[in-house]
Design a protein around this motif. Structure first.
Motif, PDB file in Angstrom:
ATOM      1  N   SER A 440      41.551  35.839  20.932  1.00 53.87           N
ATOM      2  CA  SER A 440      42.606  35.829  19.859  1.00 53.87           C
ATOM      3  C   SER A 440      43.227  37.431  20.188  1.00 53.87           C
ATOM      4  O   SER A 440      42.882  38.143  21.007  1.00 53.87           O
ATOM      5  N   PRO A 441      44.223  37.721  19.399  1.00 52.92           N
ATOM      6  CA  PRO A 441      44.972  39.016  19.445  1.00 52.92           C
ATOM      7  C   PRO A 441      43.743  40.114  19.036  1.00 52.92           C
ATOM      8  O   PRO A 441      43.966  41.123  19.752  1.00 52.92           O
ATOM      9  N   ASP A 442      42.846  39.881  18.221  1.00 55.36           N
ATOM     10  CA  ASP A 442      41.736  41.000  17.968  1.00 55.36           C
ATOM     11  C   ASP A 442      40.554  40.717  18.955  1.00 55.36           C
ATOM     12  O   ASP A 442      40.443  39.649  19.546  1.00 55.36           O
ATOM     13  N   PRO A 443      40.028  41.921  19.559  1.00 53.67           N
ATOM     14  CA  PRO A 443      38.909  41.756  20.427  1.00 53.67           C
ATOM     15  C   PRO A 443      37.855  40.723  19.936  1.00 53.67           C
ATOM     16  O   PRO A 443      37.417  40.560  18.732  1.00 53.67           O
ATOM     17  N   THR A 444      37.641  39.965  20.880  1.00 54.66           N
ATOM     18  CA  THR A 444      36.864  38.821  20.654  1.00 54.66           C
ATOM     19  C   THR A 444      35.683  38.905  21.640  1.00 54.66           C
ATOM     20  O   THR A 444      35.804  39.147  22.875  1.00 54.66           O
ATOM     21  N   VAL A 445      34.537  38.431  21.460  1.00 55.31           N
ATOM     22  CA  VAL A 445      33.378  38.036  22.206  1.00 55.31           C
ATOM     23  C   VAL A 445      32.703  36.859  22.416  1.00 55.31           C
ATOM     24  O   VAL A 445      32.745  36.195  21.206  1.00 55.31           O
ATOM     25  N   ILE A 446      33.211  36.205  23.388  1.00 52.17           N
ATOM     26  CA  ILE A 446      32.817  34.788  23.750  1.00 52.17           C
ATOM     27  C   ILE A 446      31.457  34.733  24.329  1.00 52.17           C
ATOM     28  O   ILE A 446      31.172  35.408  25.111  1.00 52.17           O
ATOM     29  N   GLU A 447      30.598  33.862  23.638  1.00 48.32           N
ATOM     30  CA  GLU A 447      29.175  33.664  23.938  1.00 48.32           C
ATOM     31  C   GLU A 447      28.758  32.278  24.614  1.00 48.32           C
ATOM     32  O   GLU A 447      29.387  31.385  23.636  1.00 48.32           O
ATOM     33  N   ILE A 448      28.400  32.028  25.820  1.00 48.14           N
ATOM     34  CA  ILE A 448      27.879  30.806  26.133  1.00 48.14           C
ATOM     35  C   ILE A 448      26.595  30.974  26.559  1.00 48.14           C
ATOM     36  O   ILE A 448      26.134  32.057  27.080  1.00 48.14           O
ATOM     37  N   GLU A 449      25.790  29.674  26.804  1.00 50.90           N
ATOM     38  CA  GLU A 449      24.687  29.576  27.698  1.00 50.90           C
ATOM     39  C   GLU A 449      24.775  28.792  28.696  1.00 50.90           C
ATOM     40  O   GLU A 449      25.508  27.512  28.805  1.00 50.90           O
ATOM     41  N   ALA A 450      24.382  29.004  29.835  1.00 49.95           N
ATOM     42  CA  ALA A 450      25.030  28.155  31.164  1.00 49.95           C
ATOM     43  C   ALA A 450      23.477  28.219  31.890  1.00 49.95           C
ATOM     44  O   ALA A 450      22.761  29.295  32.032  1.00 49.95           O
ATOM     45  N   LEU A 451      23.400  26.887  32.631  1.00 51.35           N
ATOM     46  CA  LEU A 451      22.239  26.780  33.742  1.00 51.35           C
ATOM     47  C   LEU A 451      23.034  26.912  34.904  1.00 51.35           C
ATOM     48  O   LEU A 451      23.800  26.711  35.329  1.00 51.35           O
ATOM     49  N   LEU A 452      22.551  27.986  35.792  1.00 50.16           N
ATOM     50  CA  LEU A 452      22.924  28.509  36.933  1.00 50.16           C
ATOM     51  C   LEU A 452      22.028  28.533  38.083  1.00 50.16           C
ATOM     52  O   LEU A 452      20.642  28.750  37.877  1.00 50.16           O
ATOM     53  N   ALA A 453      22.299  27.904  39.155  1.00 48.22           N
ATOM     54  CA  ALA A 453      21.727  27.850  40.453  1.00 48.22           C
ATOM     55  C   ALA A 453      21.381  29.418  41.220  1.00 48.22           C
ATOM     56  O   ALA A 453      22.255  30.126  40.755  1.00 48.22           O
ATOM     57  N   GLY A 454      20.360  29.749  41.851  1.00 47.76           N
ATOM     58  CA  GLY A 454      20.196  30.883  42.335  1.00 47.76           C
ATOM     59  C   GLY A 454      21.275  31.164  43.233  1.00 47.76           C
ATOM     60  O   GLY A 454      21.640  30.624  44.123  1.00 47.76           O
ATOM     61  N   GLY A 455      22.055  32.232  43.216  1.00 46.12           N
ATOM     62  CA  GLY A 455      23.011  32.898  44.053  1.00 46.12           C
ATOM     63  C   GLY A 455      24.490  32.317  43.276  1.00 46.12           C
ATOM     64  O   GLY A 455      25.413  32.870  44.114  1.00 46.12           O
ATOM     65  N   GLU A 456      24.441  31.552  42.483  1.00 49.22           N
ATOM     66  CA  GLU A 456      25.890  31.134  41.938  1.00 49.22           C
ATOM     67  C   GLU A 456      26.432  32.498  41.310  1.00 49.22           C
ATOM     68  O   GLU A 456      25.880  33.045  40.581  1.00 49.22           O
ATOM     69  N   ARG A 457      27.711  32.523  41.566  1.00 44.95           N
ATOM     70  CA  ARG A 457      28.552  33.564  41.161  1.00 44.95           C
ATOM     71  C   ARG A 457      29.420  33.362  39.803  1.00 44.95           C
ATOM     72  O   ARG A 457      29.676  32.113  39.686  1.00 44.95           O
ATOM     73  N   LEU A 458      29.695  34.194  39.059  1.00 41.17           N
ATOM     74  CA  LEU A 458      30.418  33.846  37.737  1.00 41.17           C
ATOM     75  C   LEU A 458      31.896  34.138  38.001  1.00 41.17           C
ATOM     76  O   LEU A 458      32.311  34.968  38.448  1.00 41.17           O
ATOM     77  N   ARG A 459      32.853  33.263  37.233  1.00 45.31           N
ATOM     78  CA  ARG A 459      34.264  33.560  37.245  1.00 45.31           C
ATOM     79  C   ARG A 459      34.872  33.137  36.228  1.00 45.31           C
ATOM     80  O   ARG A 459      34.246  32.370  35.378  1.00 45.31           O
ATOM     81  N   THR A 460      35.775  33.876  35.542  1.00 39.60           N
ATOM     82  CA  THR A 460      36.527  33.471  34.326  1.00 39.60           C
ATOM     83  C   THR A 460      38.028  33.572  34.436  1.00 39.60           C
ATOM     84  O   THR A 460      38.450  33.994  35.650  1.00 39.60           O
ATOM     85  N   ASP A 461      38.759  32.715  33.653  1.00 40.09           N
ATOM     86  CA  ASP A 461      40.232  32.670  33.912  1.00 40.09           C
ATOM     87  C   ASP A 461      40.839  31.938  32.455  1.00 40.09           C
ATOM     88  O   ASP A 461      39.994  31.432  31.681  1.00 40.09           O
ATOM     89  N   ALA A 462      41.816  32.470  32.370  1.00 41.36           N
ATOM     90  CA  ALA A 462      42.675  32.071  31.241  1.00 41.36           C
ATOM     91  C   ALA A 462      43.341  30.810  31.474  1.00 41.36           C
ATOM     92  O   ALA A 462      44.300  30.740  32.423  1.00 41.36           O
ATOM     93  N   MET A 463      42.792  29.605  31.022  1.00 34.62           N
ATOM     94  CA  MET A 463      43.115  28.338  31.572  1.00 34.62           C
ATOM     95  C   MET A 463      44.549  27.808  31.267  1.00 34.62           C
ATOM     96  O   MET A 463      44.934  27.078  32.018  1.00 34.62           O
ATOM     97  N   ARG A 464      45.154  28.280  30.145  1.00 34.48           N
ATOM     98  CA  ARG A 464      46.167  27.697  29.891  1.00 34.48           C
ATOM     99  C   ARG A 464      47.569  28.359  30.771  1.00 34.48           C
ATOM    100  O   ARG A 464      48.773  27.806  30.781  1.00 34.48           O
ATOM    101  N   LEU A 465      47.255  29.514  31.185  1.00 36.36           N
ATOM    102  CA  LEU A 465      48.279  30.272  31.782  1.00 36.36           C
ATOM    103  C   LEU A 465      48.665  29.818  33.093  1.00 36.36           C
ATOM    104  O   LEU A 465      47.981  28.820  33.693  1.00 36.36           O
ATOM    105  N   PHE A 466      49.953  29.880  33.592  1.00 33.31           N
ATOM    106  CA  PHE A 466      50.341  29.132  34.751  1.00 33.31           C
ATOM    107  C   PHE A 466      49.538  29.535  36.147  1.00 33.31           C
ATOM    108  O   PHE A 466      49.292  30.658  36.136  1.00 33.31           O
ATOM    109  N   ARG A 467      49.530  28.330  36.809  1.00 24.89           N
ATOM    110  CA  ARG A 467      48.981  28.623  38.312  1.00 24.89           C
ATOM    111  C   ARG A 467      50.260  28.821  39.204  1.00 24.89           C
ATOM    112  O   ARG A 467      50.881  27.653  39.566  1.00 24.89           O
ATOM    113  N   THR A 468      50.547  30.046  39.873  1.00 26.36           N
ATOM    114  CA  THR A 468      51.799  30.122  40.341  1.00 26.36           C
ATOM    115  C   THR A 468      51.698  29.248  41.963  1.00 26.36           C
ATOM    116  O   THR A 468      50.726  29.123  42.350  1.00 26.36           O
TER     117      THR A 468
END
Length: 994
Positions: A440-468
């Motif tokens: 949101s326009p105010d600072p926000t902390v999003i928290e999730i729990e996820a099952l990761l395989a060893g060696g998997e890397r994390l990536r984040t992205d603003a999903m709605r914004l356009f992909r050029t």
């Protein structure tokens, strides 16, 4: 290679002489037949055509019609039995695992031939042969030459269809003389009795279903549950399964080949090494915070990478930092550390890009992930492009004129929108979504729990914004979210990862494999096992240039381990016996133990070490019929087979310990106990596997990526992954809700609720829904949404990305929702393709097509639902006009999500009106739904049929129909609730026999 292999003329049963001394060559020949035809399709002996005689080709009985066993030779038996991937697990061993002792193919007796009832013969001659003869047979059916060979599946199905058409009154046609009621009843009853008696005699000898192997999803889940490795990606290591009766649950689609068995070996070896990795030097739970300014850098443009929409920029308290961006001030300062952020106005450019955070999971497990950030608003008028002049230290950018839709990173303001943020795990070129939240326009902390395989890397992205995407012009692309006052963006401050979280069962897989024996690291080249899924610090961080350019810094060094033992022989036997007792779903014989123990000793004697040798034996177990195949015999299923069928139905996996224990105690035969176990399995999160697998095939959700929206007609959908993912989740969550709360089956057609998030609600035109999380939403009164038919996922998988076809959608709805089978078109009939130029509508084309009587009989059934769904485009968006493309026609103004200008113009108006076969008319999809939903029994019958097929691997047969109707009668008081129907299937005779 000349020994005969006798076979019996049964639907599936093979009878092979397989003594303990069978040679590898002979086994190879047998295995070659398995691979070339598939276990479920094996019919080595067929009656010759000369055995058929009479008006309807009745089959003569007796030895005159016995066919000789087919003989096929394997030209390279030794080579084709050599399985790659595990080195010394060689040739005849695998053949023996499949065909000696570990598995016995079902054998049967020749099914007696049935004769066409005399009253049926007379009826056909009096009322049917005039049209269905050899001159010009109607519907390509020549009854004068049609054999009455009920042992042949297609022939049986054809005679069943003749029975059904006559019984329903569809045949003889209304224009023909109607049969006398007594004559009609004699035909229908006689045919029904003959077909039922023949089919039941076949079932008594062979069972309803054909013995089959696990499909790839079941095999993956079985390994995950057995070894407690829920993160393991096994399915994609196996060949694709076939499809029969609408699902991948039938033996007729699940063949067995050398490739299949090779992949079982490699997949099971990978899975066991994953279990070992999870137990190797398991790190303590830690909390690691990564600041965006540390991992996302390089705010100035680079040569050949100068488009500003893709650049990151520094942000502090929702304001720009021009000095930092220009390199005249430090990137970070201790005083502002926790307030610093990095901003973007676009989404991930391509799957090859980064946005990695420099974190790779040190080991497999569950992690708590937090991301802090907020949305921003960025002014337009930024520099359109940079070019560079000069060489070396003298090289400098040359600025072009400002462009209104380019971001000006020196003018940043607090956000005006909320933006969904996606979380992804990436490894080995594969990326999978693991969570979503909102900034949101105010600072926000999003928290999730996820099952990761060893060696998997994390990536984040603003999903709605356009992909050029670049189109090669000077303009190249336009941010479709840009306005004259600016454009939305987001700023991330830090990513925090906590884990691996405590899990007492994390080492359960290793304990099953090696008990309490210690695992130690050994030098490269020493006997041992290389581990997968372990990451070194920093592996997977971004490369130079920051996000969008991140590359893995290289794979982790190989870690090789050995399991220490003071007594290899005794420990291997002890561990192998226990493993077999857990993995097999039948009593383990001493021959089983010694067979696989021989694999261990052979490998151990070759110097492979204890761990590698024991894994070799285990791979033999996990690739053997005792694990891969369902152990079912004709007749009533034994307790363990019943437990297996129940678990494969509702968990898409093998039974767990409590279910096995009830089976061992002989308690599953009790209807109350069986009902209680059904409820337990449905209440478990693993029942989500049933929802996913069932909807993947029933509704074709697995095909959601088979087509992509046309870049010319539908570039507003071209890169809209958030919409596609939400559409699939809507359908699955909707069906899960029907099952969880036992809601009526009629809601499949229309409901007053569905599951939406902000993106999907905007697509449907439903106000008041924000955020990325899907939740149950009550639909406005009079909404055309609700129910499966108008969900975006269904509307996408029934379109080709360029156009919609009433024929394709109508056929899909008729078959999948209404349960009406439509035959394929006659050979030579061309498909009707919509005209994307807009010169003629699809309805006009179909009107000419339906003028052909041979086409009209089917189109009258399947076109009406297709016409009603013409209201929706290829992604399920509502439309009033078709889209069309043509030269010298001005396109609609605007830009798609890929940044390219629209290329379509408005075509003819959509006409969604139609008429059902019984004459009832409708004007739109709402009226169509209102008509269809009146047949609650028909909708429930179709769903129950599909549940039976999914659960048993066989469709509802002709002789099963009375049982099906009894199930529906019992479910009527519950309005055919979906959970009630599941219970009826489990409690039925159809479910509890092979």
């Amino acid at each position: 290679m000349t020994d005969p292999i006798p076979a019996r003329d049964v639907r599936v049963g093979w009878e092979f002489p397989i003594p303990g001394t069978t040679s590898p060559d002979a086994l190879a020949r047998i295995l070659h037949r398995l691979s070339s035809r598939g276990a479920a399709k094996a019919r080595l002996a067929r009656r010759p055509k000369q055995c058929r005689t009479g008006l309807y080709g009745d089959i003569l009985s007796g030895e005159d019609c016995e066919a000789n066993a087919a003989r096929r030779a394997c030209s390279q038996p030794q080579k084709e039995c050599e399985i790659s991937g595990l080195g010394r697990l060689v040739r005849a061993w695998l053949c023996r695992l499949f065909l000696m002792g570990a598995f016995v193919w079902p054998t049967g007796q020749t099914i007696r031939a049935a004769a066409l009832p005399p009253e049926a013969r007379t009826f056909l001659e009096n009322h049917c042969v005039d049209c269905h003869d050899s001159d010009v047979p109607e519907a390509q059916l020549d009854l004068t030459k049609l054999s009455f060979d009920l042992g042949d599946g297609p022939n049986f199905a054809l005679w069943a269809k003749v029975h059904d058409r006559v019984k329903s009154g569809e045949m003889p046609p209304k224009k023909k003389r109607r049969p006398d009621p007594t004559e009609l009843a004699a035909f229908v009853n006689g045919m029904a009795t003959t077909l039922t008696d023949f089919e039941r005699s076949t079932i008594a000898q062979e069972g309803r279903s054909v013995q089959r192997r696990l499909n790839r999803s079941e095999y993956e889940n079985a390994l995950r549950d057995l070894l407690n490795i829920p993160w393991a990606q096994v399915k994609d290591k196996l060949p694709l399964d076939g499809e029969r009766f609408g699902f991948n649950k039938s033996a007729e689609a699940l063949d067995v080949s050398f490739v299949q068995m090779d992949r079982y070996l490699t997949a099971s070896d990978y899975a066991m090494r994953q279990a070992m990795s999870a137990a190797f030097e398991r790190p303590a739970r830690t909390v690691r915070r990564m600041y965006a300014r540390d991992v996302i850098m390089g705010f100035q443009p680079r040569e050949n990478g100068t488009l500003p929409d893709r650049l990151a920029f520094p942000v502090l308290d929702s304001r720009a930092q021009p000095e930092v961006r220009a390199g005249r001030a430090p990137v970070s300062s201790p005083e502002t550390r926790d307030r610093e952020a990095v901003g973007k106005v676009s989404s991930i450019f391509s799957d090859a890009g980064g946005y990695f955070w420099g974190f790779a999971a040190p080991t497999a497990g569950r992690y708590r992930i937090r991301l802090k950030g907020y949305t921003i608003w960025v002014s337009g008028g930024g520099i359109g492009r940079w070019m560079f002049d000069g060489q070396g230290a003298e090289k400098a950018p040359t600025y072009w004129l400002p462009v209104w839709h380019r971001p000006n990173a020196d003018e940043i303001w607090p956000g005006r929108t909320n933006e969904p943020i996606g979380f992804y795990a990436a490894s080995a070129g594969q990326t999978r979504p693991i969570g979503v939240g909102d900034f949101s326009p105010d600072p926000t902390v999003i928290e999730i729990e996820a099952l990761l395989a060893g060696g998997e890397r994390l990536r984040t992205d603003a999903m709605r914004l356009f992909r050029t995407r670049v189109n090669g012009t000077d303009e190249q692309y336009v941010n479709p979210l840009a306005t004259v006052s600016g454009m939305p963006g987001y700023a991330v401050q830090w990513l925090e990862v906590e884990g691996p979280l405590e899990d007492e069962s994390a080492t359960a897989g290793y304990q099953l494999l090696f008990g309490d024996l210690p695992m130690v690291r050994v030098a490269a080249g020493a006997p041992g096992v290389p581990l997968e899924g372990l990451a070194r610090e920093g592996n997977g961080g971004p490369g130079p240039g920051g996000p969008g350019r991140g590359r893995s810094s290289g794979g982790p060094p190989e870690i090789r381990v050995e399991v220490q033992t003071q007594n290899p022989s005794a420990d291997s036997e002890r561990l192998l016996r226990n493993f077999l007792n857990v993995a097999y779903r039948r009593p383990v014989s001493e021959a089983d133990v010694q067979r696989f123990l021989g694999l261990f000793h052979r490998e151990f004697d070759l110097g492979s070490g204890f761990a590698r040798s024991l894994l070799t034996a285990y791979t033999g177990v996990l690739a053997s019929p005792g694990f891969v195949f369902l152990q079912e015999k004709p007749g009533q299923l034994d307790e363990m087979a019943l437990a297996t069928r129940l678990s494969l139905f509702l968990w898409n996996s093998l039974p767990d310990a409590p279910l096995r224990e009830k089976a061992r105690q002989g308690r599953l035969r009790d209807p109350a106990e069986l009902r209680a176990e059904t409820e337990r399995l449905l209440a478990d999160p693993r029942s989500g596997r049933f929802v996913d697998s069932f909807t993947d095939y029933w509704l074709d959700l697995r095909k959601i990526d088979d087509t992509s929206p046309s870049s010319a007609l539908y570039n507003d959908y071209e890169l809209d992954d958030p919409l596609k993912l939400a559409a699939v989740d809507e359908t699955r969550m909707f069906f899960a809700e029907l099952m969880r709360n036992n809601l009526p089956t009629r809601l499949i057609v229309h409901s007053d609720f569905t599951f939406l998030n902000g993106r999907l609600a905007a697509h449907y035109g439903i106000p008041g829904v924000d955020g990325a999380t899907l939740r149950r939403v009550s639909l406005p009164a009079g909404s055309d949404r609700g129910g499966l038919m108008t969900m975006a996922s269904v509307l996408k998988v029934t379109a080709n990305g360029t156009t919609t076809s009433p024929v394709l959608r109508g056929h899909w709805i008729t078959e999948r929702v209404l349960g009406i089978e439509i035959q394929p078109p006659p050979a030579g009939v061309k498909a009707v393709e919509p005209d994307i130029r807009g010169a003629v509508t699809i309805r006009e084309q179909l009107a000419k097509h339906r003028a052909d009587p041979s086409c009209a009989s089917c189109h009258i059934k399947m076109d009406p639902p297709g016409f009603a769904l013409e209201t929706y485009d290829v992604m399920g968006g509502r439309r009033e006009f078709y889209r069309a493309v043509a030269e010298n026609t001005k396109p609609v103004p605007g830009f798609g999500l890929n940044g390219q200008a629209f290329g379509f113009h408005q075509g003819p108006p959509v006409d969604a009106a139609g008429e059902l076969p019984d004459g009832r008319s409708y004007q739109d999809i709402r009226e169509f739904k209102a008509l269809v939903i009146q047949d609650e029994l028909g909708l429930a019958r179709n769903l129950t049929r599909r549940l039976v097929t999914f659960a048993t691997g066989a469709p509802v047969l002709f002789s099963d129909r009375p049982e099906l109707e009894r199930m529906l009668q019992r479910a009527a008081d519950q309005q055919y609730g979906v959970r009630t129907l599941i219970h009826e299937v489990v409690q039925s005779h159809l479910f509890q026999i092979k």
